[in-house]
Structures are given as C-alpha cells and as structure tokens.
Design a protein around this motif. Structure first.
Motif, PDB file in Angstrom:
ATOM      1  N   GLN A 152       0.830  -1.205   0.000  1.00 35.09           N
ATOM      2  CA  GLN A 152       0.000   0.000   0.000  1.00 35.09           C
ATOM      3  C   GLN A 152       0.863   1.254   0.000  1.00 35.09           C
ATOM      4  O   GLN A 152       0.580   2.220  -0.729  1.00 35.09           O
ATOM      5  N   HIS A 175      -5.388  -6.006  -5.905  1.00 38.13           N
ATOM      6  CA  HIS A 175      -6.253  -6.125  -4.733  1.00 38.13           C
ATOM      7  C   HIS A 175      -6.663  -7.587  -4.630  1.00 38.13           C
ATOM      8  O   HIS A 175      -7.501  -8.052  -5.389  1.00 38.13           O
ATOM      9  N   SER A 180      -7.045  -2.258   0.282  1.00 37.81           N
ATOM     10  CA  SER A 180      -7.096  -1.639  -1.049  1.00 37.81           C
ATOM     11  C   SER A 180      -6.027  -2.214  -1.969  1.00 37.81           C
ATOM     12  O   SER A 180      -6.301  -2.704  -3.044  1.00 37.81           O
ATOM     13  N   ARG A 217      -4.953  -3.356 -10.140  1.00 37.44           N
ATOM     14  CA  ARG A 217      -5.389  -2.019  -9.729  1.00 37.44           C
ATOM     15  C   ARG A 217      -4.540  -0.898 -10.304  1.00 37.44           C
ATOM     16  O   ARG A 217      -4.778   0.270 -10.001  1.00 37.44           O
TER      17      ARG A 217
END
Length: 225
Positions: A152, A175, A180, A217
């Motif tokens: 992250q 993800h 997230s 992502r």
C-alpha cells in the motif's frame, strides 16, 4: 513449507493457467546460475541449452528446431559473456521475448538470484520473502531506489501509470484481499511481471491471466537513479 496468505496469491507454474487457490504440495526449488531445469523439457547450463522431445515456441526455435543462441558480443557489466548469454536465454524463454530486448543484466541477475525464493509474510531475505519485501529489494539493488516497505505504501508513493505505458521496472499493484492494495510485483516485458507468490515463491506471472486480470489495480513508477 509454503504459507498461504490471501494478500499475495499466484499462479502455479510458468506458462500454465492461473491456479492461485490451489495449495502447493512442495516448496519451490530455486534455480541458480550453475545449472538447472527451469521449464519442462528444457535444461540450461551456462553456455548450452538442451531440449527434449517437448515442443517449444516457434519464436524460440530456429532451423532444425534448435533454440536461438545469443551472440558472443553481449555487453554485461560485472558478468562474463557465458553467464550473460545464459541468463538472457533463460529469461527470453520465460518472458516470451527476444534475447536482444533483455539488456538489463543487473535485473536478470537479480531475478535469477531470487528465483524460487519461498514466500513468508514479513520476510525480506533470500531464505523467504513477501511480495513487497521482494519489490523493495529489486528497486534497491537494481535501480538504486529506496522505497517504502508495504504494498500500500509503495502504491501511495509512486506515480500512476496506465497499463499500455508500463515499462520494465514499474510496479504492478493488485487487490487480492480486504485491503485496497494487497499485492505488488515488478513489470518486465510482454505483460509479464515478477513477484513473490504465496504458492510458488518468486516467479513470473501474466497480467492477462484470468486470476490476476480482475484483481489488477494499476501500475506505479518511481524516479530511478
């Protein structure tokens, strides 16, 4: 022993369909620059390639079905020509790329050193490593960049890159769990990326794989030295 952690899942074998939910029954075997069998039917030792009766990709075969051998004038800082040729050929097969494109010898050597390192949450050595620990090591050792420790944080501190603009050395983020951003790898070539997977350790996967594609992502880029 392979540790199944939801934040860093992976495909089972190079070139095979993604099977990230399957449990691996054996620890990964690391391939070193001495010799090793890294793809079914293909054995490589420095300066030589031996193929079995298994078919190989047409892009990697020349006349009489022999694998392409790189020329003897490959530049490789800190490496002898034989080692450079062997690493180029090995990863050309894995990445389905032409040998001529694989010019970053520091990257190839790093991938070879880490190849097959088993996964462990919080690990950051070649005895065991997690996904962000691996990307931190590659960024530091190959590109001379200091990056944060977690996936992250690496996402937060990098500039966004569209998939079509990804280049060698960029992050690729996923993800895979409740967070997230829970998994990260390093982009290589031809939609391939290298990462520390929970099932097979450090390996190469494909962004278009049916497991990874929906979990993707975005890409990230940091300023390199």
């Amino acid at each position: 022993m392979v540790i199944a952690v939801a934040s860093c899942k992976s495909i089972k074998n190079i070139g095979a369909k993604d099977n990230s939910t399957a449990k691996s029954s054996k620890s990964s075997t690391r391939t070193r620059s001495g010799s090793g069998k890294f793809i079914d039917g293909i054995e490589v030792t420095p300066g030589s390639v031996v193929t079995s009766k298994h078919a190989t990709s047409s892009s990697l075969t020349g006349k009489k079905g022999k694998l392409y051998q790189p020329e003897d004038d490959v530049p490789a800082s800190g490496m002898n020509i034989e080692e450079a040729q062997w690493l180029q050929l090995k990863f050309a097969i894995i990445l389905d790329a032409s040998v001529e494109k694989l010019t970053n010898m520091a990257l190839l050597r790093s991938l070879d050193e880490w190849w097959g390192t088993r996964y462990c949450l919080g690990g950051n050595t070649q005895n065991c490593v997690d996904c962000s620990g691996f990307t931190l090591a590659v960024m530091r050792d190959v590109y001379g960049v200091s990056v944060p420790r977690t996936a992250q944080e690496q996402y937060d501190k990098s500039a966004r890159v569209d998939m079509e603009d990804l280049r060698e050395g960029d992050y690729v983020f996923f993800h895979t769990s409740g967070r997230s951003i829970s998994h990260v790898g390093i982009y290589l070539f031809n939609n391939k990326f290298v990462h520390a997977s929970t099932s097979n350790g450090v390996m190469v996967s494909d962004l278009n794989d049916k497991y990874w594609q929906p979990k993707y992502r975005g890409g990230g880029r940091v300023t390199r030295k």
